[in-house]
Design a protein around this motif. Structure first.
Motif, PDB file in Angstrom:
ATOM      1  N   SER A 128       0.831  -1.204   0.000  1.00  0.00           N
ATOM      2  CA  SER A 128       0.000   0.000   0.000  1.00  0.00           C
ATOM      3  C   SER A 128       0.863   1.250   0.000  1.00  0.00           C
ATOM      4  O   SER A 128       1.955   1.278   0.587  1.00  0.00           O
ATOM      5  CB  SER A 128      -0.948   0.005   1.197  1.00  0.00           C
ATOM      6  OG  SER A 128      -0.220  -0.004   2.410  1.00  0.00           O
ATOM      7  N   PHE A 129       0.344   2.283  -0.648  1.00  0.00           N
ATOM      8  CA  PHE A 129       0.986   3.594  -0.681  1.00  0.00           C
ATOM      9  C   PHE A 129      -0.099   4.609  -0.991  1.00  0.00           C
ATOM     10  O   PHE A 129      -0.852   4.437  -1.956  1.00  0.00           O
ATOM     11  CB  PHE A 129       2.092   3.629  -1.742  1.00  0.00           C
ATOM     12  CG  PHE A 129       2.908   4.884  -1.735  1.00  0.00           C
ATOM     13  CD1 PHE A 129       3.456   5.384  -0.559  1.00  0.00           C
ATOM     14  CD2 PHE A 129       3.147   5.574  -2.917  1.00  0.00           C
ATOM     15  CE1 PHE A 129       4.228   6.546  -0.566  1.00  0.00           C
ATOM     16  CE2 PHE A 129       3.908   6.735  -2.930  1.00  0.00           C
ATOM     17  CZ  PHE A 129       4.450   7.222  -1.742  1.00  0.00           C
ATOM     18  N   GLY A 130      -0.193   5.639  -0.157  1.00  0.00           N
ATOM     19  CA  GLY A 130      -1.314   6.555  -0.313  1.00  0.00           C
ATOM     20  C   GLY A 130      -2.619   5.798  -0.114  1.00  0.00           C
ATOM     21  O   GLY A 130      -2.743   4.981   0.799  1.00  0.00           O
ATOM     22  N   LEU A 161       7.258  -0.565  -8.563  1.00  0.00           N
ATOM     23  CA  LEU A 161       7.061   0.800  -8.064  1.00  0.00           C
ATOM     24  C   LEU A 161       6.572   0.810  -6.620  1.00  0.00           C
ATOM     25  O   LEU A 161       7.054   1.577  -5.785  1.00  0.00           O
ATOM     26  CB  LEU A 161       6.062   1.539  -8.958  1.00  0.00           C
ATOM     27  CG  LEU A 161       6.559   1.938 -10.349  1.00  0.00           C
ATOM     28  CD1 LEU A 161       5.383   2.293 -11.251  1.00  0.00           C
ATOM     29  CD2 LEU A 161       7.533   3.102 -10.262  1.00  0.00           C
ATOM     30  N   MET A 162       5.597  -0.059  -6.313  1.00  0.00           N
ATOM     31  CA  MET A 162       5.014  -0.088  -4.971  1.00  0.00           C
ATOM     32  C   MET A 162       6.010  -0.608  -3.926  1.00  0.00           C
ATOM     33  O   MET A 162       5.919  -0.258  -2.750  1.00  0.00           O
ATOM     34  CB  MET A 162       3.752  -0.953  -4.952  1.00  0.00           C
ATOM     35  CG  MET A 162       2.586  -0.398  -5.740  1.00  0.00           C
ATOM     36  SD  MET A 162       1.710   0.950  -4.918  1.00  0.00           S
ATOM     37  CE  MET A 162       0.763   0.066  -3.673  1.00  0.00           C
ATOM     38  N   ARG A 163       6.934  -1.434  -4.337  1.00  0.00           N
ATOM     39  CA  ARG A 163       7.953  -1.924  -3.419  1.00  0.00           C
ATOM     40  C   ARG A 163       9.027  -0.875  -3.144  1.00  0.00           C
ATOM     41  O   ARG A 163       9.802  -1.003  -2.189  1.00  0.00           O
ATOM     42  CB  ARG A 163       8.620  -3.187  -3.981  1.00  0.00           C
ATOM     43  CG  ARG A 163       7.783  -4.441  -3.831  1.00  0.00           C
ATOM     44  CD  ARG A 163       8.500  -5.644  -4.417  1.00  0.00           C
ATOM     45  NE  ARG A 163       7.793  -6.866  -4.084  1.00  0.00           N
ATOM     46  CZ  ARG A 163       7.948  -7.555  -2.964  1.00  0.00           C
ATOM     47  NH1 ARG A 163       8.801  -7.127  -2.057  1.00  0.00           N
ATOM     48  NH2 ARG A 163       7.268  -8.658  -2.735  1.00  0.00           N
ATOM     49  N   ASN A 164       9.086   0.129  -4.005  1.00  0.00           N
ATOM     50  CA  ASN A 164      10.135   1.146  -3.889  1.00  0.00           C
ATOM     51  C   ASN A 164       9.552   2.550  -3.994  1.00  0.00           C
ATOM     52  O   ASN A 164       9.953   3.338  -4.860  1.00  0.00           O
ATOM     53  CB  ASN A 164      11.195   0.935  -4.972  1.00  0.00           C
ATOM     54  CG  ASN A 164      11.834  -0.435  -4.902  1.00  0.00           C
ATOM     55  OD1 ASN A 164      12.749  -0.653  -4.115  1.00  0.00           O
ATOM     56  ND2 ASN A 164      11.354  -1.361  -5.723  1.00  0.00           N
ATOM     57  N   PRO A 165       8.578   2.908  -3.138  1.00  0.00           N
ATOM     58  CA  PRO A 165       7.955   4.224  -3.239  1.00  0.00           C
ATOM     59  C   PRO A 165       8.968   5.338  -3.017  1.00  0.00           C
ATOM     60  O   PRO A 165       9.896   5.202  -2.223  1.00  0.00           O
ATOM     61  CB  PRO A 165       6.897   4.202  -2.131  1.00  0.00           C
ATOM     62  CG  PRO A 165       7.383   3.187  -1.156  1.00  0.00           C
ATOM     63  CD  PRO A 165       8.074   2.146  -1.976  1.00  0.00           C
ATOM     64  N   ILE A 208      -1.684   9.126  -5.285  1.00  0.00           N
ATOM     65  CA  ILE A 208      -0.288   8.991  -5.698  1.00  0.00           C
ATOM     66  C   ILE A 208      -0.202   9.083  -7.211  1.00  0.00           C
ATOM     67  O   ILE A 208      -1.216   8.967  -7.915  1.00  0.00           O
ATOM     68  CB  ILE A 208       0.318   7.657  -5.217  1.00  0.00           C
ATOM     69  CG1 ILE A 208      -0.466   6.471  -5.795  1.00  0.00           C
ATOM     70  CG2 ILE A 208       0.339   7.592  -3.694  1.00  0.00           C
ATOM     71  CD1 ILE A 208       0.150   5.114  -5.474  1.00  0.00           C
ATOM     72  N   GLN A 209       1.010   9.288  -7.722  1.00  0.00           N
ATOM     73  CA  GLN A 209       1.215   9.394  -9.161  1.00  0.00           C
ATOM     74  C   GLN A 209       2.546   8.754  -9.542  1.00  0.00           C
ATOM     75  O   GLN A 209       3.445   8.617  -8.702  1.00  0.00           O
ATOM     76  CB  GLN A 209       1.241  10.863  -9.586  1.00  0.00           C
ATOM     77  CG  GLN A 209       2.397  11.647  -8.969  1.00  0.00           C
ATOM     78  CD  GLN A 209       2.444  13.093  -9.402  1.00  0.00           C
ATOM     79  OE1 GLN A 209       1.967  13.433 -10.488  1.00  0.00           O
ATOM     80  NE2 GLN A 209       3.039  13.958  -8.583  1.00  0.00           N
TER      81      GLN A 209
END
Length: 224
Positions: A128-130, A161-165, A208-209
């Motif tokens: 999860s992110f944002g 991408l999600m693993r490396n925000p 997020i973007q």
């Protein structure tokens, strides 16, 4: 995620490659221990699925040499043997888990998810992110307003991408981790999948973007 499969039984290898690719993994396959070590030296893998009984160099020797070199890639051992001594030896030499043939495909996938989660400190299969969540078991990208089930390469790009925000990921790294070192795919294919994901994030009203840094790569950032 990128998997190295070291299994000399060709029919089983083909079946496992098909299973892993269906579950949105990128897979390289080798058929002997020496080749496994060579690939591990040149490649960057998230997990090694390693058979014990292989020609040229057995899996336990591969594991020992791997750990002696300081390579901490998660290792899931496969074997036709069920003796406790073999399991103990493999675990003591640095294996993360052990699976005895024959095994169910569901158990194999669950154990791969488990060893990769423990390596990254994850406690669940959801990133999860944002306000965005990526479920690694259902391959769904979701927010409070809806969800999309991502296709193979879309999922792998988003997972990286999600693993490396907030980290800039070079375009070349996407190619290496998802399409492989030997792929003839051009760099602009990454932008195609980034474009697909941007549209989905917009539809999900994401907080997020995916930010593009010209001639450098991509990063996942919070919206200003």
């Amino acid at each position: 995620m990128r998997v190295l499969l070291a299994e000399d039984e060709k029919s089983l290898s083909r079946a496992l490659v098909a299973l892993l690719e269906k579950n949105n993994y990128s897979v390289d396959v080798v058929y002997d221990g020496e080749e496994a070590l060579s690939y591990l030296e040149a490649g960057n893998y998230d997990v090694l699925v390693l058979d014990i009984m292989m020609p040229k160099m057995d899996g336990l020797t591969v594991l020992r040499r791997l750990r002696e070199k300081g390579n901490s890639v998660p290792v899931l051992m496969l074997t036709a043997k069920s003796e406790v001594s073999d399991k103990v030896l493999g675990l003591d030499m640095g294996a993360n888990d052990y699976l005895t043939k024959p095994f169910s495909t569901q158990e194999l996938m669950a154990r791969i998810r488990a060893v990769t989660r423990s390596q990254t400190g994850q406690t669940t299969s959801r990133l999860s992110f944002g306000n965005i969540v990526l479920d690694q078991t259902t391959f769904e990208l979701s927010s409070p307003v809806g969800s999309f089930r991502l296709a193979n390469k879309e999922y792998q790009v988003m997972e990286l991408l999600m693993r490396n925000p907030r980290q800039l990921i070079p375009t070349e790294r996407f190619l290496e981790r998802i399409w492989g070192y030997d792929s003839e795919v051009e760099l602009n294919v990454v932008w195609v999948y980034i474009s697909y994901l941007r549209k989905k994030l917009s539809a999900l009203e994401a907080s997020i973007q995916i930010k593009v840094t010209r001639n450098a790569g991509y990063s996942l950032e919070e919206l200003p």
